[in-house]
Structures are given as structure tokens and as C-alpha cells.
Design an enzyme around this catalytic site. Structure first.
Site, PDB file in Angstrom:
ATOM      1  N   PHE A  30     -57.601   6.538  26.789  1.00 39.69           N
ATOM      2  CA  PHE A  30     -59.044   6.351  26.916  1.00 39.69           C
ATOM      3  C   PHE A  30     -59.462   5.328  25.872  1.00 39.69           C
ATOM      4  O   PHE A  30     -59.290   5.537  24.672  1.00 39.69           O
ATOM      5  CB  PHE A  30     -59.782   7.676  26.688  1.00 39.69           C
ATOM      6  CG  PHE A  30     -61.280   7.537  26.704  1.00 39.69           C
ATOM      7  CD1 PHE A  30     -61.963   7.378  27.900  1.00 39.69           C
ATOM      8  CD2 PHE A  30     -62.012   7.555  25.524  1.00 39.69           C
ATOM      9  CE1 PHE A  30     -63.347   7.235  27.925  1.00 39.69           C
ATOM     10  CE2 PHE A  30     -63.388   7.414  25.540  1.00 39.69           C
ATOM     11  CZ  PHE A  30     -64.061   7.258  26.739  1.00 39.69           C
ATOM     12  N   TRP A  68     -55.531  10.462  26.434  1.00 41.74           N
ATOM     13  CA  TRP A  68     -56.183  10.758  27.708  1.00 41.74           C
ATOM     14  C   TRP A  68     -56.065  12.250  27.992  1.00 41.74           C
ATOM     15  O   TRP A  68     -54.989  12.830  27.914  1.00 41.74           O
ATOM     16  CB  TRP A  68     -55.546   9.959  28.845  1.00 41.74           C
ATOM     17  CG  TRP A  68     -56.220  10.227  30.163  1.00 41.74           C
ATOM     18  CD1 TRP A  68     -55.832  11.119  31.114  1.00 41.74           C
ATOM     19  CD2 TRP A  68     -57.414   9.628  30.643  1.00 41.74           C
ATOM     20  NE1 TRP A  68     -56.711  11.107  32.170  1.00 41.74           N
ATOM     21  CE2 TRP A  68     -57.697  10.205  31.912  1.00 41.74           C
ATOM     22  CE3 TRP A  68     -58.287   8.664  30.141  1.00 41.74           C
ATOM     23  CZ2 TRP A  68     -58.795   9.833  32.674  1.00 41.74           C
ATOM     24  CZ3 TRP A  68     -59.378   8.291  30.901  1.00 41.74           C
ATOM     25  CH2 TRP A  68     -59.629   8.873  32.143  1.00 41.74           C
ATOM     26  N   GLY A  71     -59.010  17.090  32.164  1.00 38.94           N
ATOM     27  CA  GLY A  71     -59.799  18.283  31.890  1.00 38.94           C
ATOM     28  C   GLY A  71     -60.975  18.420  32.807  1.00 38.94           C
ATOM     29  O   GLY A  71     -61.176  17.624  33.735  1.00 38.94           O
ATOM     30  N   ASP A 157     -77.214  15.506  22.226  1.00 38.11           N
ATOM     31  CA  ASP A 157     -77.137  15.438  23.691  1.00 38.11           C
ATOM     32  C   ASP A 157     -76.126  16.474  24.163  1.00 38.11           C
ATOM     33  O   ASP A 157     -75.024  16.136  24.608  1.00 38.11           O
ATOM     34  CB  ASP A 157     -76.737  14.039  24.152  1.00 38.11           C
ATOM     35  CG  ASP A 157     -76.766  13.895  25.683  1.00 38.11           C
ATOM     36  OD1 ASP A 157     -77.279  14.826  26.353  1.00 38.11           O
ATOM     37  OD2 ASP A 157     -76.278  12.880  26.190  1.00 38.11           O
TER      38      ASP A 157
END
Length: 256
Positions: A30, A68, A71, A157
Site C-alpha cells: 500500500f 498490504w 481485511g 474521523d
């Protein structure tokens, strides 16, 4: 070319357009451009997937690579799980994370500044809507109940889409730290409880988090939820989304 031959890089489709998945054979990473500067601390404390490396491009951009993770995002009804309370407590209690934030110049978001920013937002947009004015009056009249509380690193958030369980290890992660701030932990806690937890279950959830539900915490949570709701109303109006803004106006009515 920077990452080496044979590496296929594709955008993940996120809102910022700065996140990518990189593949070479069976290996996946990622990647993110100009990620949070405290990603290393988040990784070291197991709050986000493991940081593998960081590289700076010639133009000054910084690329980070994380493990990575295959999930699942949490569903709304999973936010009541004790694992969520445990991780949020770990985040709020991290002195290393707080020190890192302060070192890079993050000043605490105090209620007085938050209220002034809301005043500016609503005035610039000419928002004379009665319920918003009622909300601003509430925030002004109740501000003494929320000042002078210790600050921690808040994610800001805590939507269930930002919580992810690793299929392989069952570890829970809280991702997308671009909007994080130093603030009263009641900001995160209030948004989470009001959004996902039935009020009769607040005490149990907070017990797992590690604090007692008292009137002071109730007052602070409510203040921040009202402030955040007004922020969301203005945000949706700015983007030409009146239907979404109206939903939050209706919610503000229930809060007040």
C-alpha cells in the site's frame, strides 16, 4: 521507474487520489504520497499496518509503503466491540504520538478557536438558518463546560469505514490519519458514541475504554457533536449537496 522494474501501480480510488496499490507478482504494497509525518509512530504502536519504507522523490514528495492487508471494514454494528474501545484508548493514551504531533507544530484545537472558525464559516456563507443560529448560541453559552481539559491525539474521523480488521491476524487498525488533531478526547468519543452506540450502552463502552461516564463527559461530548454537525452542514452546502445538508440540519434539531 522510481520503484523499480516490474512493479504495477494503480490508484486505490480513495477520495484524496494519493493512495495506490503496488503489485509485483504475488507481492502487494500500500503506497501513499505525502502521508502523515507521524506514520512511523502509528506503525510502531500497531495502530496502522506496518510501515515498510519511506522514500523522497526529487520533487519533494514523500512516498510511504505499508504492508498490504487483506481485511474487512467494520460494519456500523461492530463499533460497539471492546476491541474498538481498546484501540481508541491506546491512541488517546499514546504519549509518543502526542509528542510527535507537538514536535511538528500541531497546536491543540481548543473550543474557543473551534467556535470562532464556525462563526467565520457560517457568516461567510450567509447561513442565517434558524437551527444553525440556535446551535451557535448553544455552543457559545456552554463553552465554559468544555475548556481547560487535557488534549490528546484525536483521529477526528472515526467513521466505521476507517476501522479495518486484518483477515490473517485479526488485528484491528484505524486508518486515514490525514485529518487528525490534538484535542479533547471527548471529540472522538462523542462522535463515536452518538453515531454508533445506544445511549444505554455508553457506560459499558466507556468502561472498556477506561473512563467513567459522568456529567462533565456528557457535556463535552454533546458540545463537540453539535459543533461537528454544524461543520458538516456547511461542508455539504459548500459542495452543492443540499439534501445531505438537510439531513444534518434535522439531526441538529434532535441534538438541541
Amino acid at each position: 521507474m522510481f520503484l523499480g522494474d516490474g512493479l504495477e501501480v494503480q490508484p486505490t480510488g480513495g477520495a484524496t487520489g494519493e493512495a495506490y496499490v503496488a503489485r509485483r507478482g504475488e507481492q502487494q504494497l500500500f503506497l501513499k504520497r505525502n502521508s502523515s509525518p507521524f506514520l512511523a509512530v502509528l506503525s510502531a504502536e500497531g495502530i496502522v499496518p506496518k510501515l515498510l519504507w519511506t522514500r523522497r522523490l526529487e520533487n519533494g514528495d514523500v512516498i510511504t509503503a505499508q504492508r498490504w492487508v487483506e481485511g474487512q471494514e467494520l460494519k456500523a454494528n461492530q463499533m460497539k466491540d471492546s476491541q474498538v474501545a481498546d484501540l481508541l484508548s491506546t491512541i488517546h493514551g499514546s504519549s509518543e504520538l502526542l509528542d510527535m504531533f507537538k514536535r511538528i507544530g500541531n497546536e491543540p484545537l481548543v473550543p474557543e478557536v473551534m467556535l470562532e472558525n464556525l462563526r467565520i464559516q457560517t457568516e461567510l456563507m450567509g447561513m442565517g438558518i434558524d437551527i444553525i443560529q440556535k446551535g451557535m448560541t448553544y455552543l457559545s453559552s456552554e463553552i465554559e463546560k468544555v475548556v481547560n481539559f487535557p488534549s490528546v491525539v484525536c483521529h477526528c474521523d472515526i467513521n466505521h469505514n476507517n476501522w479495518m480488521v486484518d483477515d490473517e491476524t485479526n488485528n484491528l487498525y484505524l486508518i486515514d490519519w490525514d485529518g487528525a488533531m490534538v484535542a479533547d478526547p471527548a471529540l472522538d468519543i462523542g462522535l463515536l458514541l452518538y453515531s454508533y452506540i445506544a445511549e444505554q450502552d455508553w457506560e459499558k463502552w466507556l468502561h472498556n475504554y477506561g473512563v467513567e461516564l459522568n456529567q462533565s463527559l456528557r457535556d463535552r461530548m454533546h458540545w463537540y457533536v453539535v459543533a461537528q454537525t454544524i461543520t458538516l452542514i456547511t461542508w455539504h452546502y459548500e459542495r452543492g449537496q443540499p439534501e445531505e445538508a438537510n439531513k444534518f440540519q434535522d439531526y441538529l434539531v434532535t441534538l438541541l
